[in-house]
Design an enzyme around this catalytic site. Structure first.
Site, PDB file in Angstrom:
ATOM      1  N   GLU A   1       0.841  -1.204   0.000  1.00 34.27           N
ATOM      2  CA  GLU A   1       0.000   0.000   0.000  1.00 34.27           C
ATOM      3  C   GLU A   1       0.877   1.254   0.000  1.00 34.27           C
ATOM      4  O   GLU A   1       0.600   2.220  -0.692  1.00 34.27           O
ATOM      5  CB  GLU A   1      -0.896   0.004   1.238  1.00 34.27           C
ATOM      6  CG  GLU A   1      -1.889  -1.138   1.259  1.00 34.27           C
ATOM      7  CD  GLU A   1      -2.594  -1.292   2.602  1.00 34.27           C
ATOM      8  OE1 GLU A   1      -3.753  -1.639   2.599  1.00 34.27           O
ATOM      9  OE2 GLU A   1      -1.970  -1.057   3.653  1.00 34.27           O
TER      10      GLU A   1
ATOM     11  N   ASP B   1     -11.235  -9.071   4.358  1.00 32.87           N
ATOM     12  CA  ASP B   1     -11.694 -10.438   4.699  1.00 32.87           C
ATOM     13  C   ASP B   1     -12.761 -10.300   5.772  1.00 32.87           C
ATOM     14  O   ASP B   1     -12.979  -9.210   6.294  1.00 32.87           O
ATOM     15  CB  ASP B   1     -10.503 -11.275   5.210  1.00 32.87           C
ATOM     16  CG  ASP B   1      -9.833 -10.643   6.419  1.00 32.87           C
ATOM     17  OD1 ASP B   1      -8.868  -9.888   6.230  1.00 32.87           O
ATOM     18  OD2 ASP B   1     -10.293 -10.856   7.556  1.00 32.87           O
TER      19      ASP B   1
HETATM   20  N1  SAH Z   1       1.177 -10.567   5.447  1.00 33.77           N
HETATM   21  C1  SAH Z   1       1.886 -10.497   6.667  1.00 33.77           C
HETATM   22  C2  SAH Z   1       1.020 -10.387   7.889  1.00 33.77           C
HETATM   23  C3  SAH Z   1       0.057  -9.276   7.818  1.00 33.77           C
HETATM   24  S1  SAH Z   1      -0.761  -9.121   9.307  1.00 33.77           S
HETATM   25  C4  SAH Z   1       2.778 -11.696   6.777  1.00 33.77           C
HETATM   26  O1  SAH Z   1       2.519 -12.648   6.053  1.00 33.77           O
HETATM   27  O2  SAH Z   1       3.693 -11.656   7.580  1.00 33.77           O
HETATM   28  C5  SAH Z   1      -2.340  -8.628   8.752  1.00 33.77           C
HETATM   29  C6  SAH Z   1      -2.505  -7.153   8.448  1.00 33.77           C
HETATM   30  O3  SAH Z   1      -3.810  -6.923   7.937  1.00 33.77           O
HETATM   31  C7  SAH Z   1      -2.406  -6.282   9.670  1.00 33.77           C
HETATM   32  O4  SAH Z   1      -1.853  -5.060   9.271  1.00 33.77           O
HETATM   33  C8  SAH Z   1      -3.855  -6.109  10.159  1.00 33.77           C
HETATM   34  O5  SAH Z   1      -4.066  -4.812  10.648  1.00 33.77           O
HETATM   35  C9  SAH Z   1      -4.698  -6.345   8.908  1.00 33.77           C
HETATM   36  N2  SAH Z   1      -5.813  -7.312   8.988  1.00 33.77           N
HETATM   37  C10 SAH Z   1      -6.552  -7.655   7.902  1.00 33.77           C
HETATM   38  N3  SAH Z   1      -7.455  -8.611   8.232  1.00 33.77           N
HETATM   39  C11 SAH Z   1      -7.292  -8.865   9.555  1.00 33.77           C
HETATM   40  C12 SAH Z   1      -7.930  -9.789  10.453  1.00 33.77           C
HETATM   41  N4  SAH Z   1      -8.873 -10.636  10.045  1.00 33.77           N
HETATM   42  N5  SAH Z   1      -7.497  -9.811  11.745  1.00 33.77           N
HETATM   43  C13 SAH Z   1      -6.524  -8.966  12.141  1.00 33.77           C
HETATM   44  N6  SAH Z   1      -5.878  -8.103  11.332  1.00 33.77           N
HETATM   45  C14 SAH Z   1      -6.251  -8.035  10.044  1.00 33.77           C
END
Ligand code: SAH
Length: 255
Positions: free
Chosen positions: A18, A224
């Site tokens: 982003e 999601d």
């Molecule tokens: N892609 C990364 C992890 C991302 S953590 C890796 O693989 O290491 C997920 C990110 O999306 C965080 O910034 C959180 O704020 C957001 N997010 C989106 N959906 C979420 C959910 N269901 N629960 C918690 N955070 C969520």
């Protein structure tokens, strides 16, 4: 901020994809590395900005916010990024502007109430009311009303059978947990009935802004439904359209 003070807005993104999309929009671009984070400063449409990938989780995002305030002297922070939908009426692709921001994993019972942030007496942090209205108007005018949604976003949402995106104002909760389980979602919903979505950073940055007395805004896009399909939905959303959304949001706010 007093009227003589120069306005500098910190823009934090939840995903590197982003933030990368926002960088080409910055004029007079300068790049800095501080505390193992990259910060980009410059202007967007003559407004001074500092842009950074927040890094994931509450502690990481607090560090990024503190550097923005202490080193770059930002006097406002806007956080944009993806989130998991909690309220039943939310669909993937909807946009939520945060109102009251909870830390859903803060629990010092029986010493304090559940969710109460120690030494603040607060159960949640409030986003700046004026900015909520301002940004709601900007986003609804330029995105929702004018049907100027990026075609690739609309095509993608149609391909996953989601309706045309809507814009909401409401409560958001953060915790160091990726919520991907219906029973966890249900419990959260029961505890905070006004909750629209969950994520992992917003309330931490809200706390930092509260302590330094600067306005905070949180704008999240539903990637999601915080249920058993979350991991796949989230990954597909990030691969396909998350960066297009951030770009569109920043254009709506600044251009
Ligand atoms: N892609 C990364 C992890 C991302 S953590 C890796 O693989 O290491 C997920 C990110 O999306 C965080 O910034 C959180 O704020 C957001 N997010 C989106 N959906 C979420 C959910 N269901 N629960 C918690 N955070 C969520």
């Amino acid at each position: 901020m007093n009227s003589n003070q120069h306005r500098i807005i910190g823009i934090m993104g939840a995903m590197p994809e982003e933030v990368e999309e926002i960088i080409p929009m910055i004029q007079n671009l300068q790049k800095f590395e501080i505390g193992n984070r990259i910060f980009y400063s410059g202007t967007i449409n003559h407004i001074s900005v500092v842009v950074a990938f927040a890094k994931w989780g509450k502690v990481a995002a607090s560090i990024t916010a503190s550097v923005m305030i202490l080193h770059f002297k930002v006097n406002e922070i806007i956080f944009t990024g993806v989130a998991g939908g909690i309220a039943d009426h939310l669909n993937i692709g909807d946009i939520v502007i945060g109102k009251n921001i909870y830390q859903h994993d803060m629990d010092a019972r029986p010493l304090l109430q559940q969710f109460e942030i120690p030494l603040t007496g607060k159960l949640f942090f409030e986003c700046d009311a004026e900015k909520i209205n301002l940004y709601h108007n900007f986003i609804s005018n330029s995105i929702i009303n004018k049907i100027s949604f990026d075609k690739e976003i609309i095509d993608y949402l149609e391909s996953i059978k989601q309706p045309y995106p809507k814009l909401y104002i409401g409560d958001i909760a953060s915790g160091d947990q990726f919520i991907h389980d219906y029973s966890v979602k249900k419990t959260l919903k029961e505890k905070i009935p006004t909750l629209l979505c969950v994520e992992m950073e917003g309330a931490a940055v809200a706390q930092v802004c509260h302590e330094y007395k600067i306005p905070f805004s949180l704008i999240r896009i539903i990637s999601d439904n915080a249920n058993n399909d979350s991991i796949i939905d989230f990954q597909k959303f990030v691969e396909n359209i998350a960066s297009k959304y951030s770009c569109m949001l920043i254009q709506a706010l600044f251009l």
